[in-house]
Write a protein that holds these residues in place. Structure first.
Motif, PDB file in Angstrom:
ATOM      1  N   GLU A   7     -46.275 -31.378 -50.457  1.00 47.47           N
ATOM      2  CA  GLU A   7     -47.700 -31.587 -50.201  1.00 47.47           C
ATOM      3  C   GLU A   7     -48.332 -32.525 -51.234  1.00 47.47           C
ATOM      4  OE1 GLU A   7     -46.224 -28.835 -49.211  1.00 47.47           O
ATOM      5  OE2 GLU A   7     -47.111 -28.347 -47.283  1.00 47.47           O
ATOM      6  N   ARG A  31     -45.076 -19.756 -45.473  1.00 52.63           N
ATOM      7  CA  ARG A  31     -44.900 -20.833 -44.505  1.00 52.63           C
ATOM      8  C   ARG A  31     -46.151 -20.996 -43.641  1.00 52.63           C
ATOM      9  NH1 ARG A  31     -39.860 -23.101 -44.168  1.00 52.63           N
ATOM     10  NH2 ARG A  31     -41.182 -24.866 -43.588  1.00 52.63           N
ATOM     11  N   GLY A  32     -46.482 -22.231 -43.382  1.00 54.39           N
ATOM     12  CA  GLY A  32     -47.694 -22.517 -42.614  1.00 54.39           C
ATOM     13  C   GLY A  32     -48.962 -22.375 -43.452  1.00 54.39           C
ATOM     14  N   GLY A  33     -48.779 -22.260 -44.787  1.00 57.53           N
ATOM     15  CA  GLY A  33     -49.894 -21.885 -45.670  1.00 57.53           C
ATOM     16  C   GLY A  33     -50.976 -22.936 -45.862  1.00 57.53           C
ATOM     17  N   SER A  34     -50.758 -24.171 -45.397  1.00 53.21           N
ATOM     18  CA  SER A  34     -51.832 -25.166 -45.553  1.00 53.21           C
ATOM     19  C   SER A  34     -53.061 -24.773 -44.740  1.00 53.21           C
ATOM     20  CB  SER A  34     -51.348 -26.548 -45.105  1.00 53.21           C
ATOM     21  OG  SER A  34     -50.263 -26.936 -45.885  1.00 53.21           O
ATOM     22  N   ASP A  35     -52.843 -24.035 -43.656  1.00 53.04           N
ATOM     23  CA  ASP A  35     -53.987 -23.531 -42.872  1.00 53.04           C
ATOM     24  C   ASP A  35     -54.868 -22.646 -43.756  1.00 53.04           C
ATOM     25  OD1 ASP A  35     -52.886 -24.739 -40.641  1.00 53.04           O
ATOM     26  OD2 ASP A  35     -52.102 -22.888 -39.762  1.00 53.04           O
ATOM     27  N   SER A  59     -50.458 -31.002 -45.123  1.00 54.79           N
ATOM     28  CA  SER A  59     -49.145 -30.351 -45.244  1.00 54.79           C
ATOM     29  C   SER A  59     -48.162 -31.379 -45.768  1.00 54.79           C
ATOM     30  CB  SER A  59     -48.642 -29.930 -43.863  1.00 54.79           C
ATOM     31  OG  SER A  59     -49.339 -28.834 -43.382  1.00 54.79           O
ATOM     32  N   ALA A  60     -46.950 -30.926 -46.018  1.00 53.47           N
ATOM     33  CA  ALA A  60     -45.856 -31.847 -46.333  1.00 53.47           C
ATOM     34  C   ALA A  60     -45.430 -32.541 -45.036  1.00 53.47           C
ATOM     35  CB  ALA A  60     -44.685 -31.061 -46.903  1.00 53.47           C
ATOM     36  N   THR A  78     -40.443 -29.388 -46.123  1.00 55.85           N
ATOM     37  CA  THR A  78     -40.369 -28.087 -46.813  1.00 55.85           C
ATOM     38  C   THR A  78     -38.993 -27.448 -46.593  1.00 55.85           C
ATOM     39  OG1 THR A  78     -42.732 -27.890 -46.457  1.00 55.85           O
ATOM     40  CG2 THR A  78     -41.596 -25.891 -47.136  1.00 55.85           C
ATOM     41  N   PHE A 121     -51.103 -25.421 -49.121  1.00 55.33           N
ATOM     42  CA  PHE A 121     -49.956 -24.503 -49.269  1.00 55.33           C
ATOM     43  C   PHE A 121     -49.704 -24.032 -50.695  1.00 55.33           C
ATOM     44  CE2 PHE A 121     -45.022 -24.894 -49.387  1.00 55.33           C
ATOM     45  CZ  PHE A 121     -44.762 -23.625 -48.877  1.00 55.33           C
TER      46      PHE A 121
END
Ligand code: ADP
Ligand code: ASP
Ligand code: MG
Length: 408
Positions: free
Chosen positions: A74, A150-154, A41-42, A47, A136
């Motif tokens: 990121e 949001r939270g998209g690195s998952d 993530s960043a 972000t 992300f």
């Protein structure tokens, strides 16, 4: 040789020291002979900072440009993580989402992954590199940079696990697993060794931000072995998301409590109680790509009824605007109100299926605590209520106790 995806969230890469710490963790796994893909993530807060910068240029920034801006967070951490690994003597390479061909649709700021061409990553892994991918983000068919919400690195991590047929997808974060509820709100919350996929999906979609909902959906669809663990601890099994249903009679009826402070409640008073009314109200909202969550229509009296639904609080003003301009006169509504000082609280558990009386216990507890519930919705494995935001913490704490979530 196992392929493992290791995702590190914002607090885990918050500064150079932390990046060096996670690099050591990754290096240890790599030196055990595993093929590792790291997703980062960043840095935490970055972000939000980038979004604010964009808003200084334009009140509602163009989504395409917003994505170019926020995706940089990121890119920085992925490069830094690769450097930290190289410094430890590990072969490492970083990539932005579009470079490893994470192809998405065109829905800027909440794009969905359509395909990943993992040829490049596979080649690097075969050559002994640790591959670090910026979470992300991806790009659409025309090469425009997109982000995944949001939270998209998952989601990046799970999607790479699917594409590479990984043996495990590990989500490293600032807590050491999934708890019965957010341990920052209830310090007595208990860490779960495992949680069923179905329960995790409910918890995530009802507001437990520890995992992004779509990442859980993805993992469920492709049966990815998903584990949540601490990036700060050196040992610990974390929490594994399982696909078996619970069979043990001793298992608690309620597995967890989720809550969400980000919703707003919209109420339309005094509309005619007739077929098609829900469509007339919600149609224009859907056309504007606003997601609607809970929907309640009251039993009509004297031919009139009230209609309530919830949206993300960022969408409240836009929703009210649409309703006032396009719907109010059309459906002859008496009044339209918005309230963003609300919260949604949900209790979740597959054990609810075979146990009556859970709802009454929940409502009795909230009544005893003086918490007024304005809206209720239920499914087989969850009960959600809307309450005043200022009463949320008290409500979560008392329900956590009443349902015996503190003890295993
Ligand atoms: P990251 O930046 O690593 O992605 P997040 O902030 O997105 O981390 O998610 C971790 C946070 O999720 C925790 O710090 C915790 O406050 C919160 N959280 C909410 N519900 C839960 C839960 N049931 N179990 C564990 N953590 C939870
Ligand atoms: N940096 C993005 C966010 O803050 C994505 C992520 O952290 O997963 O939402
Ligand atoms: Mg997160």
């Amino acid at each position: 040789m196992s392929i493992i995806i290791q995702k590190f969230g914002g607090t885990s890469v918050a500064n150079p020291e932390r990046i060096k710490t996670i690099a050591e963790k990754v290096a240890k796994f790599a030196s055990q002979g595993n093929k590792i893909v790291v997703v980062v993530s960043a840095m935490s807060g970055e972000t939000d900072k980038l979004i604010s910068l964009a808003k200084e240029m334009m009140k509602s920034p163009e989504p395409r440009e917003m994505d170019s801006i926020v995706s940089t967070g990121e890119q920085v951490t992925s490069g830094l993580t690769a450097l930290a690994l190289i410094n430890l003597g590990i072969k490492a390479k970083s990539y932005a989402g579009h470079q490893v061909k994470i192809l998405t649709n065109k829905l800027h700021t909440k794009a969905r992954i359509e395909n990943i061409d993992s040829t490049l990553i596979k080649k690097d892994l075969d050559e002994g590199y640790v591959v670090v991918v910026a979470g992300f983000q991806g790009s659409d068919i025309e090469g425009n940079i997109t982000t995944l919400g949001r939270g998209g690195s998952d989601i990046t991590a799970v999607a790479l696990a699917v594409s590479l047929k990984a043996d495990e997808c590990q989500i490293y974060t600032d807590v050491d697993g999934i708890y019965t509820t957010d341990p920052r709100v209830v310090p007595e919350a208990r860490k779960l060794d495992s949680i069923t996929f179905e329960e995790m999906l409910e918890m995530a979609s009802l507001g437990s931000k520890v995992l992004q909902t779509r990442a859980v959906e993805f993992a469920g669809k492709y049966k990815i072995k998903l584990r949540v663990l601490s990036s700060f601890q050196t040992s610990g099994e974390g929490t594994i998301i399982t696909f078996e249903d619970k069979k043990n009679m001793e298992d608690p009826i309620i597995s967890g409590i989720a809550f969400n402070r980000d919703e707003a409640k919209i109420t339309i008073l005094g509309v005619p109680d007739m077929p098609g009314i829900a469509y007339q109200i919600l149609g224009p909202i859907a056309e504007s790509n606003i997601d609607v969550d809970m929907i309640i229509q009251n039993v009509g009296q004297d031919g009139l009824t009230d209609f309530t639904f919830t949206v993300h609080q960022n969408d409240m003003e836009k929703t009210l605007d649409i309703l006032n301009k396009k719907v109010k006169d059309h459906v002859k509504a008496r009044e339209i109100n918005g309230d963003n000082k609300i919260a949604k609280l949900s209790i979740v558990g597959v054990g609810m299926r075979s146990n009556a009386g859970v709802a009454s216990k929940m409502f009795r507890t909230l009544a005893e605590e003086g918490v007024n519930i304005t809206t209720i919705s239920t499914s087989e494995i969850k009960i959600s209520v809307i309450l005043e935001e200022k009463l949320l913490n008290k409500a979560v704490k008392s329900l956590h106790k009443v349902f015996d979530l503190e003890t295993a």
